[in-house]
Design an enzyme around this catalytic site. Structure first.
Site, short mmCIF file in Angstrom:
data_model
loop_
_atom_site.label_atom_id
_atom_site.label_comp_id
_atom_site.label_asym_id
_atom_site.label_seq_id
_atom_site.Cartn_x
_atom_site.Cartn_y
_atom_site.Cartn_z
N HIS A 308 -3.62 13.49 -31.20
CA HIS A 308 -2.55 13.98 -30.33
C HIS A 308 -2.71 13.35 -28.96
O HIS A 308 -3.82 13.13 -28.49
CB HIS A 308 -2.62 15.52 -30.21
CG HIS A 308 -1.33 16.11 -29.73
ND1 HIS A 308 -0.99 16.19 -28.41
CD2 HIS A 308 -0.29 16.61 -30.43
CE1 HIS A 308 0.20 16.74 -28.30
NE2 HIS A 308 0.66 17.00 -29.50
N ASP A 366 0.85 19.32 -37.50
CA ASP A 366 1.42 18.83 -38.77
C ASP A 366 0.43 18.81 -39.91
O ASP A 366 0.80 18.49 -41.05
CB ASP A 366 1.97 17.41 -38.56
CG ASP A 366 3.13 17.43 -37.58
OD1 ASP A 366 3.09 16.71 -36.58
OD2 ASP A 366 4.07 18.24 -37.81
C1 SDX Z 1 3.55 15.73 -33.01
O1 SDX Z 1 3.74 14.98 -28.12
C2 SDX Z 1 3.72 16.08 -28.79
O2 SDX Z 1 3.49 17.13 -28.26
C3 SDX Z 1 4.08 15.95 -30.25
C4 SDX Z 1 4.00 17.23 -31.06
C5 SDX Z 1 5.06 18.23 -30.64
O3 SDX Z 1 4.86 19.43 -30.89
O4 SDX Z 1 6.12 17.80 -30.15
O5 SDX Z 1 2.72 17.82 -30.90
C6 SDX Z 1 4.23 16.97 -32.55
O6 SDX Z 1 4.16 14.69 -33.00
C7 SDX Z 1 2.10 15.79 -33.42
C8 SDX Z 1 1.52 14.39 -33.76
C9 SDX Z 1 1.90 14.06 -35.21
N1 SDX Z 1 1.56 12.67 -35.52
C10 SDX Z 1 0.59 12.37 -36.42
O7 SDX Z 1 -0.16 13.20 -36.93
C11 SDX Z 1 0.51 10.89 -36.73
C12 SDX Z 1 -0.95 10.43 -36.65
N2 SDX Z 1 -1.38 10.48 -35.25
C13 SDX Z 1 -1.27 9.28 -34.45
O8 SDX Z 1 -0.13 8.50 -34.74
C14 SDX Z 1 -1.57 9.52 -32.97
O9 SDX Z 1 -2.68 10.32 -32.91
C15 SDX Z 1 -0.50 10.13 -32.09
C16 SDX Z 1 0.77 9.37 -32.15
C17 SDX Z 1 -0.26 11.55 -32.45
C18 SDX Z 1 -1.04 10.07 -30.65
O10 SDX Z 1 -1.12 8.77 -30.32
P1 SDX Z 1 -1.63 8.30 -28.85
O11 SDX Z 1 -1.83 9.45 -27.95
O12 SDX Z 1 -0.73 7.22 -28.40
O13 SDX Z 1 -3.04 7.79 -29.14
P2 SDX Z 1 -3.35 6.37 -29.69
O14 SDX Z 1 -2.41 6.02 -30.80
O15 SDX Z 1 -3.46 5.43 -28.53
O16 SDX Z 1 -4.77 6.62 -30.36
C19 SDX Z 1 -5.96 6.53 -29.59
C20 SDX Z 1 -6.95 5.87 -30.53
C21 SDX Z 1 -6.43 4.57 -31.12
O17 SDX Z 1 -7.56 3.75 -31.38
P3 SDX Z 1 -7.92 2.57 -30.26
O18 SDX Z 1 -6.64 1.75 -30.07
O19 SDX Z 1 -8.32 3.31 -29.00
O20 SDX Z 1 -9.03 1.79 -30.87
O21 SDX Z 1 -7.18 6.74 -31.67
C22 SDX Z 1 -6.74 6.09 -32.85
C23 SDX Z 1 -5.84 4.96 -32.45
O22 SDX Z 1 -5.90 3.89 -33.39
N3 SDX Z 1 -6.01 7.08 -33.62
C24 SDX Z 1 -6.18 7.33 -34.92
C25 SDX Z 1 -5.30 8.37 -35.21
N4 SDX Z 1 -4.63 8.72 -34.11
C26 SDX Z 1 -5.06 7.91 -33.13
N5 SDX Z 1 -7.00 6.77 -35.84
C27 SDX Z 1 -6.90 7.28 -37.08
N6 SDX Z 1 -6.07 8.29 -37.45
C28 SDX Z 1 -5.26 8.85 -36.55
N7 SDX Z 1 -4.46 9.85 -36.88
#
Ligand code: SDX
Length: 431
Positions: A308, A366
């Protein structure tokens, strides 16, 4: 209105600029950069808005380190336990919990807006039966602006109020109709004698051929899921609604834009993607394979339902959802649901894995919601529509706050341009 508490200084090319520092009621201070471009001829750069407060708001507050979520100051855990969704809707819309009379009036008004204009039924018949219900919802909600002409003028408080009631009341009806249409069953009209959550279950699962009994415990679980999804600060879909609203677009168009944005698998589409991932993992012994893929920089795979932008310790909604999953599956006699076993084992392994700990990745809202919804009988394609109908009150509350903001103006971000500078056209013969 936040006050300026002190001043920050920026020194650039030998010149010093003062940036007012504004202090919130809780949370980080903000640097007011509204005059920066005019004074220093520079933009700030923040793709994804990781460090940018796009607006001032008094609706929802998240402390990502503490795992705290407040709706108008009330902790989500208390609201999930003691309140109910329509009361939470009143709170988000009006800023205070309703007294008994206010609650009765609000519920009466919402209940009597749940039917859709009969001609809108024709819109559904223009879609393929196998359309994703989110496609149908984007289309039908946007089309509402072609029917409810008496609630399009955003400058008329009464029309804003009516549009808000209509959207909160009709989204469950539209979501249920999208589901019924996708399985070839007849639409089921709302019933005014049922509460909001029971009415949704009735419209989804009853058929004209026999009576349908809404199990109160399932209705309560459904209502709690609505509450947990109701609002969440300036997430992607809420920011989309605000940006659409800032142009003066009508409320139905703005909510349709929010639904479209929520559909993405990185956002509200994650609940469907998470359950599909759990199904692909299938058994506990395959979890290490997927954990390895999630950690592999060369593999685009991410653990859906994990991570998140704001929560960096745990998502309080996921905790409540996990408890609810145990209750609902026990009630339905599917407590040994293999997907739940995989989800719990995946959570346990991931929370002890250095990669996830270092990157502060925890289950989000989720992660468990899909397990409950599937156990209740919803297909995965209905998970995000349920998120959308739950979040409609949050979108509307934020939209109303934006419309009422005296500082409000059309959202128009600038950019860091790295394309070609001006150059003359070259005739094709000379290329
Ligand atoms: C919702 O914003 C909100 O409040 C949203 C929400 C709401 O109520 O409205 O809470 C609802 O959308 C919840 C999130 C649902 N999405 C998922 O579960 C999809 C999987 N999660 C990721 O796509 C990600 O964690 C996000 C999109 C939720 C957050 O992304 P960020 O904040 O942009 O973080 P990031 O992608 O930059 O990740 C930081 C690091 C990265 O690695 P590096 O580039 O630093 O090496 O963590 C890694 C990412 O690759 N990473 C993950 C991961 N999520 C982030 N690695 C593996 N699995 C994951 N799920």
């Amino acid at each position: 209105m936040a006050e300026t508490s002190r001043v920050a200084t920026l020194t650039l090319d030998g010149k010093t600029y003062e940036l007012p520092v504004m202090s919130p009621s809780v949370g980080p201070d903000v640097l007011d950069i509204r005059k920066l471009y005019a004074q220093a001829d520079v933009f700030t750069f923040d793709p994804g808005f990781t460090s940018t407060a796009a607006c001032e708001s008094a609706i929802t507050y998240i402390d990502g380190d503490k795992g705290e979520l407040l709706y108008r100051g009330y902790p989500i855990e208390q609201l999930a336990e003691k309140s109910h969704y329509l009361e939470v809707c009143y709170l988000l819309l009006n800023g205070e919990l309703p007294n008994a009379k206010q609650m009765e009036d609000f519920e009466f008004r919402i209940t009597r807006h749940t039917m859709l204009h009969e001609q809108i039924h024709n819109f559904f018949r223009g879609f393929r039966r196998d359309s994703h219900p989110m496609a149908t919802m984007v289309g039908v909600v946007g089309a509402m602006s072609a029917f409810y002409h008496d609630s399009l003028d955003i400058n008329d408080p009464w029309q804003r109020e009516v549009a808000s009631m209509r959207l909160i009341a009709k989204l469950p009806t539209i979501a249920a109709m999208a589901y019924k249409y996708s399985i070839g069953q007849p639409f089921v009209y709302p019933r005014n004698d049922l509460d909001y959550a029971s009415n949704f279950l009735h419209m989804c699962f009853s058929v004209p051929a026999e009576p349908y009994h809404v199990e109160p415990a399932l209705a309560k679980a459904m209502d709690r899921i609505f509450t947990l999804h109701a609002d969440h600060e300036q997430n992607a879909s809420t920011s989309t609604v605000r940006l659409a609203g800032s142009s003066g677009a009508n409320p139905f168009a703005c909510i349709a834009a929010g639904i479209a944005c929520l559909w993405g698998p990185a956002h509200g589409g994650a609940n469907q993607a998470c359950l599909e991932m759990l199904r692909e993992i299938g058994t506990v012994d395959r979890i290490p394979e997927f954990i390895a893929r999630a950690k592999d920089k060369n593999d685009p795979f991410k653990l859906m339902g994990f991570g998140h932008r704001v929560y960096k310790n745990f998502d309080p909604r996921a905790k409540v959802m996990k408890e609810s999953a145990d209750e609902v599956l026990e009630l339905l006699g599917v407590h040994n649901n293999p997907l739940l076993q995989v989800a719990k084992e995946l959570e346990k392994i991931a929370l002890h894995d250095e990669y996830f700990i270092a990157k502060k990745l925890y289950p989000n809202v989720d992660f468990y919601s899909g397990i409950i919804l599937e156990a209740m009988g919803f297909p995965t394609a209905m998970f995000t529509p349920i998120f959308a109908l739950s979040r409609t009150v949050g979108w509307i509350s934020q939209w109303k706050e934006m419309i009422g903001d005296p500082q409000g103006k059309i959202g128009r971000p600038r950019q860091l341009y790295t394309g070609p500078v001006a150059r003359d056209y070259v005739e094709v013969a000379d290329r």
